[in-house]
Design an enzyme around this catalytic site. Sequence first.
Site, short mmCIF file in Angstrom:
data_model
loop_
_atom_site.label_atom_id
_atom_site.label_comp_id
_atom_site.label_asym_id
_atom_site.label_seq_id
_atom_site.Cartn_x
_atom_site.Cartn_y
_atom_site.Cartn_z
N GLU A 1 0.80 -1.23 0.00
CA GLU A 1 0.00 0.00 0.00
C GLU A 1 0.83 1.28 0.00
O GLU A 1 0.73 2.08 0.94
CB GLU A 1 -0.95 0.03 1.21
CG GLU A 1 -2.04 -1.00 1.16
CD GLU A 1 -3.16 -0.73 2.18
OE1 GLU A 1 -3.15 0.30 2.87
OE2 GLU A 1 -4.07 -1.58 2.26
N GLU B 1 -5.68 -8.34 0.64
CA GLU B 1 -6.35 -8.02 1.91
C GLU B 1 -7.80 -7.70 1.62
O GLU B 1 -8.11 -7.01 0.64
CB GLU B 1 -5.77 -6.76 2.58
CG GLU B 1 -4.44 -6.95 3.23
CD GLU B 1 -3.88 -5.67 3.86
OE1 GLU B 1 -4.67 -4.80 4.28
OE2 GLU B 1 -2.65 -5.56 3.93
#
Length: 448
Positions: A163, A355
């Site tokens: 991320e 995720e």
Amino acid sequence: MTREEIHKNILWGAATAAYQVEGATYCDGKGKNSWDEYYELNHLGYDGDIAVDHYHHVAEDLKLFHEIGLQTYRFSVSWSRILPEGTGEINQKGLEFYDFIVDTLNEYGIEPYLTLYHWDLPLPLLKKGGWLNPEVIDDFLGYCRILFEHFKGRVRLWGTINEPASEVMEGYIQGTHPPQEKNYAHALQVSHHYNLASAAAIKMFHEMGMDGKIGIVLNPMPIDVLEETEDNLKAKKYAYDFMSDWYISPALTGHYPQDMLEFCQKTYGAPKISEEDYKLMEENIGDYLGVNYYMRRVVEAKNLHSDKIEDKFSFVRVPDGKYTKWGWEIYPQGLENLLKQIYNQYGKKEIIISENGIGFDDQADENGFFQDNERISYLKEHVEVVEDLCAQGFDISAYYVWSAIDLLSWTNGYQKRYGLIGVDYNTLERSIKKSGFWYKKFILGEDA
Ligand code: GCO
């Protein structure tokens, strides 16, 4: 393919990140990192010193992951456990800890998925400028080489940077993560350095003849508007290009979205990009794209004439939307919209849903059992989208629930829980939640 075949073709797993679970901040030679310092500087009432003490409960935790039937487990390595100074001498104890994880997972038949960098930067590297300093890219490659050599043949799934968009937004724009800056020019340059670091790690992986796959892990958000006015649609494009495509496009093509690049370079004078940078990124596209999906964002136009990105759009709440206590919209359709947009723009690519999950303050009942029905319904709705997408020809090879076990939420502390396995924070006792039992059945194909 039948639904059953689709289900069997996907590896079902769950994920964590080193800093959020390990604790043992000062054990066995680990060096200090950016988050250790962050919690010292900001008195938030919680920190990562113990987290869920996974460092000392690792055998028990992996056994529980096996018990709930995970086929794969995504975890990250703490750079400062391996190289306490960020570079230089290797801390053998650090390698031994991850040897144990990798070997135990392999014995259980759980496919290890190793994230090289999940936000915890060794402090000496932060002190020399962190990711803004291009030297840190070389330091990162030194660290990657150690792990590639060490785990060659034992780990087949690798993630480079987790991320980057969150780290850029929170670390350099909002100032809520280390190094707590509010500086767009730095943010944009750092985003580029993350991309270079990822591309260079991918290059090294392939040059070293590693088996398996490597890719970057992004958190692109689909963007919607409530009313499709001309201005709102412009705002939507700004938001998507800045928050999502800014990372997707370089990961899949080696280039930034052109309009946004011109805008950023004109307004902020960044990022600075050389011809060699482009060559490195173009030639080293990941084997898959990691997508962390939690929610969509809905925007409306603010001041489109401003030359600042932050003035162009604002976030709005959907009047009849379903939100968590932390204001995250529950919107499974967003995952489908997002992947369709990515495929429409860039064509077919292997995707790993690295995720997906829901954070809320679930509480154990008087018997210590977590009846986390909200988590089960969130997960059910999302895995259904994943299987539907595969039925439509999308190439999704694996899916990871965030998170395998309750953990430290970086800036929300311990109240916001994500785990399939619960942790009692007074005793550190673990227990499988109702969602953990549900996931086991689902993986086995026994869920109705
Ligand atoms: C939180 C966040 C994290 C992230 C994860 C990103 O509440 O702190 O949701 O847990 O999901 O670290 O990769």
